[in-house]
Design a protein around this motif. Structure first.
Motif, PDB file in Angstrom:
ATOM      1  N   THR A 145       1.058  -1.300  -0.422  1.00 44.61           N
ATOM      2  CA  THR A 145       0.013   0.105  -0.294  1.00 44.61           C
ATOM      3  C   THR A 145       0.388   1.521  -0.003  1.00 44.61           C
ATOM      4  O   THR A 145       0.218   2.082   0.007  1.00 44.61           O
ATOM      5  CB  THR A 145      -1.044   0.024   1.447  1.00 44.61           C
ATOM      6  N   TRP A 146       2.048   0.896  -0.240  1.00 45.60           N
ATOM      7  CA  TRP A 146       2.886   2.453  -0.106  1.00 45.60           C
ATOM      8  C   TRP A 146       2.615   2.845  -1.346  1.00 45.60           C
ATOM      9  O   TRP A 146       3.375   2.255  -2.081  1.00 45.60           O
ATOM     10  CB  TRP A 146       4.482   2.162   0.335  1.00 45.60           C
ATOM     11  N   ASP A 147       2.658   4.375  -0.894  1.00 42.42           N
ATOM     12  CA  ASP A 147       2.585   4.908  -2.222  1.00 42.42           C
ATOM     13  C   ASP A 147       3.419   6.321  -2.182  1.00 42.42           C
ATOM     14  O   ASP A 147       2.822   7.425  -2.547  1.00 42.42           O
ATOM     15  CB  ASP A 147       1.457   5.100  -2.653  1.00 42.42           C
ATOM     16  N   GLY A 148       4.179   6.461  -1.077  1.00 38.47           N
ATOM     17  CA  GLY A 148       5.036   7.323  -1.021  1.00 38.47           C
ATOM     18  C   GLY A 148       6.041   8.238  -2.439  1.00 38.47           C
ATOM     19  O   GLY A 148       6.208   7.715  -3.259  1.00 38.47           O
ATOM     20  N   GLN A 149       6.966   9.401  -2.274  1.00 33.58           N
ATOM     21  CA  GLN A 149       8.065   9.376  -3.414  1.00 33.58           C
ATOM     22  C   GLN A 149       9.002   8.999  -3.271  1.00 33.58           C
ATOM     23  O   GLN A 149       8.966   8.436  -1.872  1.00 33.58           O
ATOM     24  CB  GLN A 149       8.160  11.119  -2.386  1.00 33.58           C
ATOM     25  N   ILE A 150       9.960   8.389  -4.437  1.00 38.10           N
ATOM     26  CA  ILE A 150      10.587   7.831  -4.204  1.00 38.10           C
ATOM     27  C   ILE A 150      11.815   8.732  -4.546  1.00 38.10           C
ATOM     28  O   ILE A 150      11.677   9.410  -5.631  1.00 38.10           O
ATOM     29  CB  ILE A 150      10.698   7.076  -5.872  1.00 38.10           C
ATOM     30  N   PRO A 151      13.007   8.370  -3.391  1.00 38.03           N
ATOM     31  CA  PRO A 151      14.409   9.558  -3.349  1.00 38.03           C
ATOM     32  C   PRO A 151      15.097   9.260  -4.950  1.00 38.03           C
ATOM     33  O   PRO A 151      14.881   8.321  -5.512  1.00 38.03           O
ATOM     34  CB  PRO A 151      14.828   9.115  -2.777  1.00 38.03           C
ATOM     35  N   SER A 196      14.488   5.708   5.452  1.00 36.22           N
ATOM     36  CA  SER A 196      15.201   7.093   6.372  1.00 36.22           C
ATOM     37  C   SER A 196      16.584   6.997   6.351  1.00 36.22           C
ATOM     38  O   SER A 196      17.060   8.283   6.282  1.00 36.22           O
ATOM     39  CB  SER A 196      14.793   7.287   7.738  1.00 36.22           C
ATOM     40  N   ALA A 197      17.336   5.722   6.457  1.00 38.93           N
ATOM     41  CA  ALA A 197      18.614   5.987   6.396  1.00 38.93           C
ATOM     42  C   ALA A 197      19.135   6.176   5.510  1.00 38.93           C
ATOM     43  O   ALA A 197      19.901   6.750   5.040  1.00 38.93           O
ATOM     44  CB  ALA A 197      19.219   4.765   7.378  1.00 38.93           C
ATOM     45  N   PHE A 198      18.517   5.432   4.488  1.00 44.53           N
ATOM     46  CA  PHE A 198      18.784   5.895   2.938  1.00 44.53           C
ATOM     47  C   PHE A 198      18.703   7.745   2.646  1.00 44.53           C
ATOM     48  O   PHE A 198      19.698   8.271   1.991  1.00 44.53           O
ATOM     49  CB  PHE A 198      18.308   5.138   2.064  1.00 44.53           C
ATOM     50  N   ALA A 199      17.272   7.809   2.447  1.00 47.18           N
ATOM     51  CA  ALA A 199      17.657   9.890   2.488  1.00 47.18           C
ATOM     52  C   ALA A 199      17.710  10.105   3.174  1.00 47.18           C
ATOM     53  O   ALA A 199      17.536  11.176   3.034  1.00 47.18           O
ATOM     54  CB  ALA A 199      15.732   9.415   1.884  1.00 47.18           C
ATOM     55  N   GLY A 200      17.958  10.503   4.868  1.00 50.60           N
ATOM     56  CA  GLY A 200      19.247  11.167   5.964  1.00 50.60           C
ATOM     57  C   GLY A 200      17.568  12.234   6.140  1.00 50.60           C
ATOM     58  O   GLY A 200      17.485  13.015   6.560  1.00 50.60           O
TER      59      GLY A 200
END
Length: 453
Positions: A145-151, A196-200
């Motif tokens: 169900t995740w539909d967030g912003q892909i960094p 969160s760790a990948f994107a900071g």
């Protein structure tokens, strides 16, 4: 505490009563028939939990790699293990946030792939050599169900139909044991980290803690199987195409967010459920003993769809088998005379005519398995597979290549081409990596097993 305990008992009593009411409308034969269908439908779900429990819950944890060396007969976590590409396992829990897989750059001639499956056994993606090359990339592993912003820096997103995703990542050994240090370096370079760790970015709240049921070997053979189904279904996102199966599950009392209480079942119901399980396993065993095409068992929802028996067979004959663009597994349990191959009865030869080796981009190999266990076979030379990457493999004078398959040595002059067999029935699987279209389209056929009289 007393009030909480009373409420828990009351809730269980209500669920048990509701279940009993459903069962009263079904005959034992109807329960048996439904149990067979539900067992086949949910078999991948439960058996993937078995593997996830062993690899992530009982040890390691989610997001942690379990790197293995070359497989041996001591490895029994999965059936039909691969001996040419040491495995790296990992599982991720995507409920709180996605995870990021990062693969390192490697040599052009080496094969690697990070196969990801959901709990239903669908193959979701294969980051690595065939699809992406060997330059190394990062990929997002997300919940259904995740539909967030892909960094930035993410090659693509991988999503399945369950909150838990698992990988069997394969790294090719080039030239035998001397190459294992390089394989281990590559394995240690595989990375999994929360988004969160990948994107900071800020770490989101943790997902709700789970009271994991302990896996007990053998539960998959009894009515306890349905307890795991009841526990696991809430961690999946129902697909509309499966609506009819969910209706049948409900008739048995298996409903999302409602506890299944095996101990509340009457003896007649338990007998009917176990009869259905026996019927399902008999059908799967029958399919496994035929000349099947593994390409039917390992693929995406788009390809397999609601062919539940094929989906179940993928787990039954070899969990985490891969899609045909990555590898094609050619299976044959009979010799040229139509008899099951058996190390007690015969020695065998398999000969590739000159110019007719398996057409592959990477490599091919035969791996030996005992039957019915489908596990690697102890032997005096510690050789469990043989193929294009085997050091010292010798061609015949006419350019053909003969593989000798037997429980005893074919002679010192032939041992370079010897694949040891068990003292009983066996299954020699021909794996082809980066298979040419001739293999994928079944225009190329493996040579027969010739019994030596």
């Amino acid at each position: 505490m007393k009030r909480a305990a009373f409420i828990a008992v009351l809730a269980l009593s209500i669920c048990s009563s509701a279940y009993a009411e459903k069962q009263s409308a079904l005959s034992p034969d109807e329960i048996r028939s439904l149990a067979k269908e539900v067992y086949i439908f949910a078999f991948p779900l439960v058996m993937n939990y078995r593997t996830m429990h062993a690899q992530a819950i009982a040890q390691g944890g989610f997001g942690e790699w379990l790197h293995l060396g070359a497989s041996s007969p001591a490895d029994t976590d999965i059936v039909t293990p691969n001996n040419d590409t040491p495995y790296s396992y990992a599982w991720v829990d995507t409920r709180a946030e996605p995870w990021v897989l990062t693969m390192p750059p490697i040599e052009d001639e080496r094969f690697y792939t990070s196969q990801w499956d959901d709990l239903w056994g669908y193959v979701l993606d294969n980051p690595g050599s065939v699809i992406d090359g060997n330059e190394g990339h990062s990929y997002l592993l997300a919940s259904p169900t995740w539909d967030g912003q892909i960094p930035e820096g993410i090659e693509r997103i991988v999503q399945g139909e369950s909150s838990f995703l698992g990988t069997l990542t394969r790294t090719q050994v080039l030239g035998g044991s001397a190459d294992m240090p390089r394989v281990q370096d590559i394995q240690q370079s595989y990375s999994l980290q929360p988004l969160s760790a990948f994107a900071g970015t800020e770490t989101p709240p943790a997902a709700e803690a789970i009271d994991w049921p302990e896996w007990t070997e053998g539960d998959e053979l009894s009515e306890r199987f349905f307890e795991y189904v009841s526990f696991l279904v809430p961690f999946t996102t129902p697909h509309p195409d499966d609506a009819a199966m969910y209706d049948k599950m409900a008739l048995l009392g298996l409903e999302r967010e409602k506890a299944w209480n095996t101990d509340a079942l009457d003896p007649a119901t338990i007998d009917a459920l176990n009869a259905g399980i026996s019927d399902a396993r008999a059908e799967m065993q029958e399919v496994s003993e035929t000349l099947f095409d593994p390409a039917d068992f390992y693929d995406s929802r788009t390809s397999i769809g609601t062919d539940y028996i094929n989906r179940a067979m993928g787990v039954y004959v070899g969990i985490f088998g891969n899609t045909t663009d990555q590898a094609v597994y050619l299976t044959e349990v009979n010799d040229i005379d139509g008899n099951q191959t058996d190390g007690v009865k015969h020695a065998y030869t398999v000969t590739f005519e000159a110019g007719n080796l398996p057409p592959v981009k990477y490599f091919w190999s035969y791996t030996m398995y005992s039957l019915p266990e489908r596990l690697l076979v102890d032997n005096p030379i510690d050789r469990y597979s043989i193929g294009s990457s085997t050091p010292g493999l010798k061609q015949n004078e006419d350019g053909s290549l003969t593989i000798y398959i037997s429980k005893d040595s074919p002679g010192r002059d032939k041992e370079s081409n010897w694949l040891p067999a068990p003292d009983g029935p066996f299954w020699a699987v021909l794996r082809t990596y980066g298979p040419d279209s001739a293999i994928r389209n079944k225009e190329w056929a493996q040579p027969p097993f010739i019994p030596q009289k």
